[in-house]
Design an enzyme around this catalytic site. Structure first.
Site, short mmCIF file in Angstrom:
data_model
loop_
_atom_site.label_atom_id
_atom_site.label_comp_id
_atom_site.label_asym_id
_atom_site.label_seq_id
_atom_site.Cartn_x
_atom_site.Cartn_y
_atom_site.Cartn_z
N MET A 1 -4.97 1.38 -5.58
CA MET A 1 -4.85 3.01 -5.81
C MET A 1 -3.39 3.49 -5.37
O MET A 1 -3.32 3.63 -4.26
CB MET A 1 -5.69 3.93 -5.13
N ASP B 1 11.45 -52.60 -33.57
CA ASP B 1 10.55 -51.91 -32.41
C ASP B 1 9.27 -52.75 -32.40
O ASP B 1 8.48 -53.10 -31.51
CB ASP B 1 10.45 -50.35 -32.50
N ASN C 1 16.84 -56.12 -36.87
CA ASN C 1 17.13 -54.64 -36.83
C ASN C 1 18.19 -54.61 -38.36
O ASN C 1 17.92 -53.52 -38.95
CB ASN C 1 18.00 -54.08 -35.74
N ASP D 1 14.99 -64.19 -23.94
CA ASP D 1 15.68 -63.06 -24.91
C ASP D 1 15.23 -63.71 -26.34
O ASP D 1 15.36 -64.88 -26.73
CB ASP D 1 17.11 -63.51 -24.61
N ASP E 1 0.65 -1.27 -0.05
CA ASP E 1 0.00 0.03 -0.03
C ASP E 1 1.07 1.37 -0.17
O ASP E 1 1.93 1.05 0.56
CB ASP E 1 -0.89 0.11 1.34
N ASP E 2 0.38 2.36 -0.70
CA ASP E 2 1.32 3.33 -0.65
C ASP E 2 1.14 4.29 0.42
O ASP E 2 2.04 5.11 0.67
CB ASP E 2 0.85 4.37 -1.90
N ASP F 1 -2.64 -3.23 -2.79
CA ASP F 1 -3.70 -1.94 -2.98
C ASP F 1 -3.64 -1.51 -4.28
O ASP F 1 -2.79 -1.82 -5.07
CB ASP F 1 -2.88 -0.68 -2.30
N GLU G 1 16.47 -56.71 -26.03
CA GLU G 1 15.60 -57.96 -26.52
C GLU G 1 15.44 -58.66 -25.49
O GLU G 1 15.00 -59.85 -25.39
CB GLU G 1 15.89 -58.44 -27.83
MG LIG Z 1 -3.43 3.81 -2.23
#
Ligand SMILES: [Mg+2]
Length: 458
Positions: A55, A344, A335, A327, A9-10, A53, A370
């Site tokens: 303002m 895959d 592959n 396995d 707040d100011d 605040d 594998e």
């Molecule tokens: Mg104020």
């Protein structure tokens, strides 16, 4: 609930007043006297909530809020706008700047603490999710404050005691929202599990105690995080406070201002989406920690930990268990000849057939390349051999299909089987299963070999 609150707040007397109130409730207080200072403090002090605040000379509260919400270091901190202006347009402006809530001056203690507690609960939940997902931002998770589509696809359930009230509330909502309503409180609570994005509850209904309805929605694990906005008469301060304490996310005072209701709706939907996204990513990452992404079998780390567990149970005399190592034969050739994509595809198909051959209590994992490992609780060597033989046949009997009409391919698997002995560690049983596997390979592959009991002691 103790927490750190940043008061901005100011006017110094305003700061001191709020500071005193908060400290009396054992909150830790940090202060700032301008928007710029607030942003710096928010970054350095990481407060749990900010009372801002509106303002202020220079950078006002709206702009400060916008900047806090645009910065990833501060956007997760809830902001409550504190304003002397009691105009709905200003509430809406604040909410649209990304504020989570607002209070009007002079600030009443009860609503102040109730709002703070409510926001702290929310922040606790989000912090927990955020901590587990540190890189959420880098991974493209955004919390855009002005996503126009947010309201388009939303499904809202209005809970009120009278049709007239339901019509009145619906009329204040944007046309794009899909609105359902319910008068009967029992049914209403049950319907909230039906995939709604938000619930609007009329707290002033005389037909039943709507606070109880809110509490029941909150106590159900399925709807614990479903946003609830309560609609109250402005003189029902105590009821509003109770509602916030019960876990209602936000309050809208009558007469209902369309702009304010929609801004609050958007805030709640944004938070829900943020929390949902975090939760989904968390679930994904938990799953990734235990699952092999290609085959969706358990990964090496997970199956290893379950093997350790099984070895302990065997040693404790709680069960018997066997292990198989499977396995794929000559997988390197697949592959090399057909490419990695085909390789895959073979692994995925193998995993699928493996799953189909397992008993419900077996656990299969991809150990690497594998090589696959299956933990078979309550299986002695005979049971395990029968299971392994079934798997071997399921692979050999039907050729594998290669992707993109690559034709069919004969695949075989070699399997070694060993039983976990009381008092031995996982490495020992895996070594014996490995030796059995080696023998299966040496004997011409496409074979199941069970460990030689006579060699166990060796
Ligand atoms: Mg104020």
């Amino acid at each position: 609930m103790s927490a750190r609150v940043l008061v901005v707040d100011d006017q110094e007397p305003n700061v001191r007043l709020l500071e005193a109130k908060l400290k009396a409730e054992y909150f830790e207080v940090v202060t700032a006297f301008s928007g710029q200072a607030a942003i710096e403090k928010a970054i350095s002090e990481q407060p749990d909530v900010i009372l801002l605040d509106v303002m202020m000379p220079g950078m006002d509260g709206f702009e400060t809020c916008r900047r806090l919400k645009a910065d990833r270091r501060t956007r997760h901190i809830p902001v409550i706008n504190v304003t002397a202006l009691d105009q709905p347009e200003d509430r809406v402006r604040g909410l649209e700047a990304g504020a989570d809530d607002f209070l009007t001056k002079p600030v009443d203690n009860l609503p102040l603490f109730a709002r703070i507690r409510s926001l702290l609960r929310l922040k606790e939940l989000l912090d927990e999710l955020r901590l587990r997902e540190e890189n959420a931002e880098e991974r493209g998770l955004s919390v855009a404050t002005d996503d126009p589509e947010l309201l388009d696809s939303a499904r809202v359930l209005i809970i009120a005691g009278e049709e007239r009230v339901i019509r009145h509330i619906s009329a204040k909502l944007p046309d794009t929202i899909k609105v359902d309503s319910e008068i009967a409180p029992e049914l209403a609570v049950r319907r909230t599990t039906d995939g709604y994005d938000l619930v609007l509850v009329d707290l002033t209904t005389r037909a039943y105690d709507a606070l109880r309805t809110c509490a029941r929605i909150r106590s159900n694990s399925e709807t614990r995080t479903l946003p609830i906005i309560a609609i109250v008469d402005p003189d029902e301060v105590a009821r509003s406070v109770r509602a916030l304490d019960l876990g209602v996310n936000d309050i809208v005072n009558r007469p209902i201002d369309r702009g304010e209701l929609n801004a609050r709706l958007r805030t709640q939907l944004r938070r829900k989406r943020y929390a949902d996204t975090l939760r989904e990513r968390l679930e994904d990452s938990l799953e990734m920690a235990v699952t092999d992404p290609l085959t969706e079998l358990s990964n090496r780390r997970y199956i290893s930990s379950r093997l350790q567990q099984a070895a302990l149970m065997v040693s404790g005399g709680e069960m018997q268990a066997s292990v198989m190592i499977a396995d794929l034969d000559h997988f390197k050739r697949v592959n090399d000849t057909y490419g990695h994509e085909a390789g895959d595809a073979v692994l995925v198909e193998f995993a699928e057939r493996l799953r189909n051959q397992l008993r419900a209590i077996d656990l299969a994992g991809r150990f690497g390349g594998e090589e696959f490992v299956v933990l078979m609780p309550e299986a002695d060597l005979d049971d395990a051999r029968i299971g392994a033989e079934r798997l071997r046949a399921a692979i050999y009997d039907t050729p594998f299909r290669l992707p993109e009409d690559g034709g069919e391919l004969d695949v075989t698997v070699s399997i070694g089987v060993a039983q976990i002995l009381p008092g031995e560690d996982v490495e020992a049983v895996m070594r014996r299963a490995d030796i059995a596997l080696y023998r299966a390979k040496a004997a011409g592959r496409n074979k199941v070999v069970v460990e030689d009991k006579a060699e166990r002691a060796a």
